[in-house]
Scaffold this motif. Structure first.
Motif, PDB file in Angstrom:
ATOM      1  N   VAL A 236      13.200  51.080  24.847  1.00  0.00           N
ATOM      2  CA  VAL A 236      14.191  51.341  23.801  1.00  0.00           C
ATOM      3  C   VAL A 236      15.602  51.331  24.367  1.00  0.00           C
ATOM      4  CG1 VAL A 236      15.021  53.033  22.104  1.00  0.00           C
ATOM      5  CG2 VAL A 236      12.566  52.646  22.373  1.00  0.00           C
ATOM      6  N   GLU A 237      15.783  51.915  25.556  1.00  0.00           N
ATOM      7  CA  GLU A 237      17.093  52.000  26.201  1.00  0.00           C
ATOM      8  C   GLU A 237      18.139  52.534  25.212  1.00  0.00           C
ATOM      9  OE1 GLU A 237      18.051  48.270  28.117  1.00  0.00           O
ATOM     10  OE2 GLU A 237      16.926  48.897  29.892  1.00  0.00           O
ATOM     11  N   ALA A 238      17.901  53.741  24.754  1.00  0.00           N
ATOM     12  CA  ALA A 238      18.745  54.350  23.728  1.00  0.00           C
ATOM     13  C   ALA A 238      20.053  54.870  24.315  1.00  0.00           C
ATOM     14  CB  ALA A 238      17.995  55.489  23.050  1.00  0.00           C
ATOM     15  N   ASP A 239      21.128  54.678  23.558  1.00  0.00           N
ATOM     16  CA  ASP A 239      22.409  55.258  23.959  1.00  0.00           C
ATOM     17  C   ASP A 239      22.375  56.778  23.859  1.00  0.00           C
ATOM     18  OD1 ASP A 239      23.868  52.636  24.088  1.00  0.00           O
ATOM     19  OD2 ASP A 239      23.362  52.631  21.950  1.00  0.00           O
ATOM     20  N   VAL A 240      21.650  57.264  22.848  1.00  0.00           N
ATOM     21  CA  VAL A 240      21.550  58.695  22.570  1.00  0.00           C
ATOM     22  C   VAL A 240      20.088  59.043  22.381  1.00  0.00           C
ATOM     23  CG1 VAL A 240      22.060  60.499  20.893  1.00  0.00           C
ATOM     24  CG2 VAL A 240      23.826  58.839  21.500  1.00  0.00           C
ATOM     25  N   VAL A 241      19.620  60.091  23.042  1.00  0.00           N
ATOM     26  CA  VAL A 241      18.250  60.576  22.867  1.00  0.00           C
ATOM     27  C   VAL A 241      18.303  62.037  22.455  1.00  0.00           C
ATOM     28  CG1 VAL A 241      15.966  60.848  23.892  1.00  0.00           C
ATOM     29  CG2 VAL A 241      17.488  59.017  24.706  1.00  0.00           C
ATOM     30  N   LEU A 242      17.546  62.382  21.405  1.00  0.00           N
ATOM     31  CA  LEU A 242      17.400  63.779  21.000  1.00  0.00           C
ATOM     32  C   LEU A 242      15.973  64.207  21.304  1.00  0.00           C
ATOM     33  CD1 LEU A 242      20.043  63.056  19.499  1.00  0.00           C
ATOM     34  CD2 LEU A 242      19.293  64.566  17.655  1.00  0.00           C
ATOM     35  N   LEU A 251      10.478  65.625  27.485  1.00  0.00           N
ATOM     36  CA  LEU A 251      11.676  65.460  28.303  1.00  0.00           C
ATOM     37  C   LEU A 251      11.549  64.235  29.206  1.00  0.00           C
ATOM     38  CD1 LEU A 251      14.415  66.355  29.321  1.00  0.00           C
ATOM     39  CD2 LEU A 251      13.267  68.026  30.785  1.00  0.00           C
ATOM     40  N   GLU A 252      10.368  64.011  29.741  1.00  0.00           N
ATOM     41  CA  GLU A 252      10.160  62.811  30.558  1.00  0.00           C
ATOM     42  C   GLU A 252      10.382  61.554  29.727  1.00  0.00           C
ATOM     43  OE1 GLU A 252       6.703  60.482  33.121  1.00  0.00           O
ATOM     44  OE2 GLU A 252       6.440  62.608  32.642  1.00  0.00           O
ATOM     45  N   SER A 253       9.845  61.530  28.512  1.00  0.00           N
ATOM     46  CA  SER A 253      10.048  60.371  27.635  1.00  0.00           C
ATOM     47  C   SER A 253      11.524  60.188  27.306  1.00  0.00           C
ATOM     48  CB  SER A 253       9.247  60.541  26.344  1.00  0.00           C
ATOM     49  OG  SER A 253       7.862  60.492  26.579  1.00  0.00           O
ATOM     50  N   ALA A 254      12.224  61.301  27.106  1.00  0.00           N
ATOM     51  CA  ALA A 254      13.646  61.226  26.779  1.00  0.00           C
ATOM     52  C   ALA A 254      14.437  60.590  27.917  1.00  0.00           C
ATOM     53  CB  ALA A 254      14.185  62.625  26.479  1.00  0.00           C
ATOM     54  N   VAL A 255      14.154  60.994  29.155  1.00  0.00           N
ATOM     55  CA  VAL A 255      14.872  60.449  30.309  1.00  0.00           C
ATOM     56  C   VAL A 255      14.543  58.974  30.497  1.00  0.00           C
ATOM     57  CG1 VAL A 255      15.080  60.574  32.830  1.00  0.00           C
ATOM     58  CG2 VAL A 255      15.112  62.670  31.455  1.00  0.00           C
ATOM     59  N   ARG A 256      13.259  58.639  30.358  1.00  0.00           N
ATOM     60  CA  ARG A 256      12.856  57.245  30.566  1.00  0.00           C
ATOM     61  C   ARG A 256      13.358  56.341  29.439  1.00  0.00           C
ATOM     62  NH1 ARG A 256       9.649  56.648  34.859  1.00  0.00           N
ATOM     63  NH2 ARG A 256       8.321  58.364  35.564  1.00  0.00           N
ATOM     64  N   GLY A 257      13.533  56.902  28.230  1.00  0.00           N
ATOM     65  CA  GLY A 257      13.948  56.094  27.096  1.00  0.00           C
ATOM     66  C   GLY A 257      15.439  55.933  26.945  1.00  0.00           C
ATOM     67  N   ALA A 258      16.210  56.604  27.794  1.00  0.00           N
ATOM     68  CA  ALA A 258      17.670  56.542  27.703  1.00  0.00           C
ATOM     69  C   ALA A 258      18.217  55.366  28.513  1.00  0.00           C
ATOM     70  CB  ALA A 258      18.286  57.845  28.211  1.00  0.00           C
ATOM     71  N   VAL A 259      19.252  54.733  27.985  1.00  0.00           N
ATOM     72  CA  VAL A 259      19.929  53.676  28.711  1.00  0.00           C
ATOM     73  C   VAL A 259      20.731  54.284  29.859  1.00  0.00           C
ATOM     74  CG1 VAL A 259      22.102  53.688  27.404  1.00  0.00           C
ATOM     75  CG2 VAL A 259      21.230  51.523  28.353  1.00  0.00           C
ATOM     76  N   ARG A 260      21.017  53.520  30.864  1.00  0.00           N
ATOM     77  CA  ARG A 260      21.862  54.015  31.959  1.00  0.00           C
ATOM     78  C   ARG A 260      23.212  54.450  31.403  1.00  0.00           C
ATOM     79  NH1 ARG A 260      20.156  52.358  37.243  1.00  0.00           N
ATOM     80  NH2 ARG A 260      18.121  51.332  37.091  1.00  0.00           N
ATOM     81  N   GLY A 261      23.631  55.641  31.797  1.00  0.00           N
ATOM     82  CA  GLY A 261      24.876  56.192  31.273  1.00  0.00           C
ATOM     83  C   GLY A 261      24.735  56.858  29.918  1.00  0.00           C
ATOM     84  N   GLY A 262      23.499  56.992  29.436  1.00  0.00           N
ATOM     85  CA  GLY A 262      23.270  57.560  28.108  1.00  0.00           C
ATOM     86  C   GLY A 262      23.329  59.078  28.081  1.00  0.00           C
ATOM     87  N   VAL A 263      23.151  59.610  26.870  1.00  0.00           N
ATOM     88  CA  VAL A 263      23.201  61.051  26.633  1.00  0.00           C
ATOM     89  C   VAL A 263      21.842  61.515  26.126  1.00  0.00           C
ATOM     90  CG1 VAL A 263      24.270  62.917  25.313  1.00  0.00           C
ATOM     91  CG2 VAL A 263      25.653  60.969  26.065  1.00  0.00           C
ATOM     92  N   VAL A 264      21.321  62.573  26.728  1.00  0.00           N
ATOM     93  CA  VAL A 264      20.073  63.196  26.284  1.00  0.00           C
ATOM     94  C   VAL A 264      20.403  64.601  25.799  1.00  0.00           C
ATOM     95  CG1 VAL A 264      17.774  63.989  26.952  1.00  0.00           C
ATOM     96  CG2 VAL A 264      18.683  61.859  27.911  1.00  0.00           C
ATOM     97  N   VAL A 265      20.147  64.860  24.523  1.00  0.00           N
ATOM     98  CA  VAL A 265      20.401  66.176  23.938  1.00  0.00           C
ATOM     99  C   VAL A 265      19.079  66.927  23.856  1.00  0.00           C
ATOM    100  CG1 VAL A 265      21.321  67.445  21.968  1.00  0.00           C
ATOM    101  CG2 VAL A 265      22.300  65.232  22.587  1.00  0.00           C
TER     102      VAL A 265
END
Length: 347
Positions: A236-242, A251-265
């Motif tokens: 997915v390489e998401a810009d924003v992950v909630l 939390l592991e899925s959130a980190v892996r699904g975030a694009v480089r430089g992204g934000v995980v809330v």
């Protein structure tokens, strides 16, 4: 005060596995409180934790406590000081009171003020009783009149929708961005709706259960994925992950699904104590991890958006039960494979 009932029907947690619908004395409002006839109450994850475990995180039941903080109702007796809504006004409830304990925090963020209290919370002793009762005396500072055309059933969703709204805004501007929502329970599904309202270009929601994924789609998700599909989540390489599951796999899925430089809330409340986390990827991908806790004044914007139709959250409700079937309602709410937001009705 002749409009006061003689007694009220209330939902009270006495300890782990001990949930009762009982009769309590009628409330006697203080001068700054209005008597509200409760119409709807949404069952929150914290309510489920008090019922099942006798605690929600580190907030442990030490005495019986009335549950409930996602409520709407009608003012039947206005406050004696004249400072709140008049009789007959339908209201939602902002359940938080700013803390007065000493400690530094940004003044515009009272949700993280030391000593803050919340309706239906055992964080302090004595506990703060909730609003799952047929009539409740509520400080007028917590009442929000419903805008014209907004019904009581939808008004009961204002509190959880505000939690989602706050979380989305903690991520910054999401306009035109790709967003990933981990965990499509009620808060995650509502976050999907808020993300679309705020202009996210693409919203992908994941969950273990198809029922939850279907709810997310009904609230605007462009795509849903099974929580077990690690390869698709990473792609997915998401810009924003909630992260709304409140679990270490989430939390592991959130980190892996975030694009480089992204934000995980981080929205879902993790269990207390140390948690495993892919901090090496947080470092090498320069991800921003941001906490999100409850909300501040977002409920006013949420009510306005629900009233004008730009935020449609009705699909999050899967069940309604009368208060006399409270245990059945809690059992339904605890089954994430077949429910989303479960409402109690108080007649």
């Amino acid at each position: 005060m002749s409009s006061l009932p003689d007694a009220v029907t209330a939902v009270v947690a006495h300890g782990a596995g001990d949930l009762r619908v009982e009769t309590q004395p009628a409330p006697q409002p203080a001068p700054d409180e209005a008597l509200v006839r409760i119409a709807y109450g949404g069952i929150c994850g914290s309510d489920l934790h008090y019922w099942r475990h006798g605690a929600a995180g580190e907030s442990v039941l030490r005495a019986p406590m009335r549950l409930g903080h996602e409520v709407s109702g009608t003012v039947v007796v206005p406050s004696a000081d004249g400072g709140g809504p008049a009789a007959g006004i339908d209201v939602a409830v902002h359940p938080a009171t700013r803390g007065t304990a000493p400690g530094r925090y940004p003044p515009e963020r009272p949700s993280i003020s030391p000593g803050a209290s919340y309706l239906g919370s055992a964080a302090h002793v004595p506990h703060t009783d909730g609003a799952f009762a047929s009539h409740v005396a509520i400080p007028t500072r917590l009442l929000r009149p419903l805008p014209p055309g907004l019904g009581l059933r939808t008004g009961a969703l204002a509190e959880p929708a505000s939690v989602a709204w706050h979380a989305v805004e903690r991520a910054g501007d999401v306009t035109g961005r790709t967003a990933l929502v981990i965990g499509s329970g009620p808060i995650g599904a509502l976050a999907v709706a808020v993300l679309k309202h705020h202009g996210a270009r693409r919203v992908v929601a994941i969950d273990l259960h198809e029922h939850a994924r279907a709810t997310a789609r009904a609230l605007g998700a462009d795509e849903t994925l099974a929580a077990t599909d690690a390869e698709a989540i990473a792609a997915v390489e998401a810009d924003v992950v909630l992260e709304c599951s409140g679990s270490s796999p989430g939390l592991e899925s959130a980190v892996r699904g975030a694009v480089r430089g992204g934000v995980v809330v981080l929205v879902g409340l993790m269990p207390s104590g140390p948690q495993p986390a892919l901090l090496s990827l947080v470092v090498t991908r320069e991800l921003s991890l941001v906490g999100s806790f409850r909300f501040n004044d977002e409920i006013d914007a949420v009510l306005a958006a629900m009233a004008d139709g730009s935020l449609d959250v009705g699909a999050v409700v899967s069940h309604e039960y009368p208060v006399g079937r409270t245990l059945e309602a809690f059992e339904a709410a605890a089954d994430a494979s077949s429910s989303a937001k479960v409402l109690l009705t108080f007649g």
